[in-house]
Scaffold this motif. Structure first.
Motif, PDB file in Angstrom:
ATOM      1  N   ALA A  98       0.831  -1.210   0.000  1.00 29.54           N
ATOM      2  CA  ALA A  98       0.000   0.000   0.000  1.00 29.54           C
ATOM      3  C   ALA A  98       0.866   1.261   0.000  1.00 29.54           C
ATOM      4  O   ALA A  98       0.557   2.242  -0.681  1.00 29.54           O
ATOM      5  N   ASP A  99       1.969   1.235   0.762  1.00 30.33           N
ATOM      6  CA  ASP A  99       2.845   2.405   0.842  1.00 30.33           C
ATOM      7  C   ASP A  99       3.628   2.627  -0.448  1.00 30.33           C
ATOM      8  O   ASP A  99       4.055   3.755  -0.733  1.00 30.33           O
ATOM      9  N   ASN A 100       3.837   1.563  -1.218  1.00 24.34           N
ATOM     10  CA  ASN A 100       4.685   1.662  -2.425  1.00 24.34           C
ATOM     11  C   ASN A 100       3.943   1.289  -3.691  1.00 24.34           C
ATOM     12  O   ASN A 100       4.564   0.957  -4.697  1.00 24.34           O
ATOM     13  N   ARG A 101       2.613   1.375  -3.659  1.00 21.42           N
ATOM     14  CA  ARG A 101       1.815   0.931  -4.807  1.00 21.42           C
ATOM     15  C   ARG A 101       2.168   1.702  -6.078  1.00 21.42           C
ATOM     16  O   ARG A 101       2.209   1.135  -7.173  1.00 21.42           O
ATOM     17  N   GLU A 102       2.421   3.016  -5.951  1.00 18.70           N
ATOM     18  CA  GLU A 102       2.729   3.812  -7.140  1.00 18.70           C
ATOM     19  C   GLU A 102       4.041   3.370  -7.781  1.00 18.70           C
ATOM     20  O   GLU A 102       4.212   3.454  -8.994  1.00 18.70           O
ATOM     21  N   LYS A 116      13.297   0.617  -5.619  1.00 25.14           N
ATOM     22  CA  LYS A 116      13.458   1.181  -4.275  1.00 25.14           C
ATOM     23  C   LYS A 116      12.109   1.261  -3.584  1.00 25.14           C
ATOM     24  O   LYS A 116      11.172   1.853  -4.114  1.00 25.14           O
ATOM     25  N   LEU A 117      12.020   0.656  -2.387  1.00 22.48           N
ATOM     26  CA  LEU A 117      10.796   0.636  -1.602  1.00 22.48           C
ATOM     27  C   LEU A 117      10.985   1.438  -0.319  1.00 22.48           C
ATOM     28  O   LEU A 117      12.033   1.357   0.316  1.00 22.48           O
ATOM     29  N   THR A 118       9.977   2.216   0.041  1.00 20.09           N
ATOM     30  CA  THR A 118      10.016   2.984   1.283  1.00 20.09           C
ATOM     31  C   THR A 118       9.406   2.141   2.399  1.00 20.09           C
ATOM     32  O   THR A 118       8.300   1.625   2.262  1.00 20.09           O
ATOM     33  N   LEU A 119      10.132   1.988   3.495  1.00 15.72           N
ATOM     34  CA  LEU A 119       9.668   1.181   4.627  1.00 15.72           C
ATOM     35  C   LEU A 119       9.169   2.100   5.731  1.00 15.72           C
ATOM     36  O   LEU A 119       9.889   2.978   6.201  1.00 15.72           O
TER      37      LEU A 119
END
Length: 305
Positions: A98-102, A116-119
Motif C-alpha cells: 500500500a505504501d509503495n503501490r505507485e 526502491k521501496l520505502t519502509l
C-alpha cells in the motif's frame, strides 16, 4: 482667641469617612474591593491562551524527532512478504504494498531488482504506466518493466554464478529448467490440486534461482496467473508448450523469442505456493488441463534428468 458665636468645624478623618460610608450604604467602600477582586480573578484566565502555542511547540519537536523513513533496494529473489518479514514492517506485505503501490504498480508480485521501496511511510515514487484491462497486454507490459532494469545493470549484478551451475544442453538445444532435484512428481494425487492430481513436476529451487527456457521457442505469456503466481509459457517448434510457475521475477515478455538455456526469470513462491520452488509443466495447448509428462518430454529431447 476664636471669635464668639463661631464654631470651628472639626475635620473628619478620611478613614473615619470610609467606615461611615461602609456603615450607611456599603457600596462606596465595597465597589473598589470588588473591582480589585475581579482584576485578580481575571489574570489567571489569560494563562491558558498560551497553552495551544506550547502544545504546538511540543508537537513540532516530536515531529522533528520522528525517524526518517527507510529505503530498501530490491535484490534478486525478493518478494514483498519476505521483505516485510526481514525488515519488520508493521502491517506486513499488504502495508508495504500500500505504501509503495505507485512504484510497484497494479501487481504486488511483480517486483524487480533495483526497485526502491520505502519502509514505514508512503512512497513518493512516480507511478509506472498503468496496464490495460486485457490480461495478455497487462502481462506483456508487466514483464517488460521487469526486463528493462536488468539490462541497465552491470554484468557483475546478474546471477552469473547460478548460470554456471546450469546443466549442459543436449544436442537438440534442450535443457532442464533448473539445476535441482524433483520434490513432487507428475501425476501425484491429492485434494490440494483442483484436478485431483499434480499437473507438472516441482523442482527444489530456492528463491532467486535462475530459471531457463527448456528449449528454443516464443514466449506466449509472461505475467500473473492466479494460483500459479508469476508464470511464463513458451511455445516450442514441435507445437508443445512449457510452463514455469511461482516465479519471483520475470526476465522476458510476451512475443519474445528465446533460446534453450536462456534465463526467463527467477524462482520464488508467488501465487498459491507453500514455499519457494519451481512448478514446471509441458502442455499440448497453452492453457491448463492439456498437460503431459514433463520429464518424459525432456528425456525425449536428450535431457538427462
Amino acid at each position: 482667641m476664636p471669635a464668639k458665636g463661631k464654631h470651628r468645624r472639626t475635620k473628619s478623618n478620611p478613614l473615619t469617612r470610609g467606615f461611615v460610608a461602609a456603615g450607611t450604604g456599603g457600596a462606596a467602600i465595597a465597589l473598589p474591593l470588588l473591582g480589585a477582586t475581579g482584576a485578580h480573578a481575571a489574570a489567571p484566565a489569560a494563562a491558558p491562551a498560551a497553552a495551544p502555542a506550547q502544545t504546538a511547540a511540543v508537537a513540532s519537536v516530536a515531529e522533528t524527532a520522528k525517524p526518517a523513513p527507510r529505503v530498501y533496494t530490491v535484490v534478486a529473489g525478493d518478494y514483498l512478504a519476505k521483505i516485510a518479514h526481514d525488515k519488520n514492517v508493521k502491517g506486513g506485505w499488504k502495508k508495504l504494498y500500500a505504501d509503495n503501490r505507485e512504484a510497484i504498480g497494479d501487481d504486488p508480485a511483480l517486483i524487480h531488482p533495483g526497485l526502491k521501496l520505502t519502509l514505514g511511510a508512503k512512497s513518493t515514487a512516480k507511478s509506472p504506466a498503468k496496464a490495460d484491462d486485457t490480461r495478455g497486454e497487462r502481462a506483456s507490459r508487466s514483464a517488460a518493466k521487469t526486463q528493462a532494469p536488468a539490462k541497465a545493470k552491470p554484468a557483475a549484478e546478474t546471477p552469473a554464478p547460478v548460470r554456471e551451475q546450469a546443466p549442459a544442453q543436449s544436442g537438440s538445444g534442450f535443457t532442464a529448467p533448473v539445476s535441482a532435484g524433483v520434490t513432487t512428481p507428475y501425476r501425484a494425487s491429492g485434494s490440494m490440486w483442483s484436478s485431483g492430481y499434480h499437473t507438472g513436476v516441482d523442482f527444489a529451487a530456492s528463491s532467486g534461482t535462475s530459471v531457463k527456457a527448456v528449449g528454443p521457442g516464443t514466449v506466449v505469456s509472461a505475467g500473473w496467473s492466479g494460483a500459479y503466481g508469476n508464470e511464463v509459457v513458451i511455445k516450442h517448434a514441435d507445437g508443445n508448450y512449457s510452463q514455469y510457475a511461482h516465479l519471483s521475477s520475470l526476465s522476458v515478455s510476451a512475443g519474445q523469442s528465446v533460446g534453450g538455456g536462456q534465463q526467463i526469470g527467477l524462482s520464488g513462491s508467488t501465487g498459491n505456493s507453500s514455499g519457494p520452488h519451481l512448478h514446471f509443466e509441458i502442455r499440448t495447448a497453452p492453457g491448463y488441463g492439456s498437460d503431459i509428462d514433463p520429464l518424459a518430454y525432456l528425456r525425449g529431447h536428450g535431457v538427462s534428468i
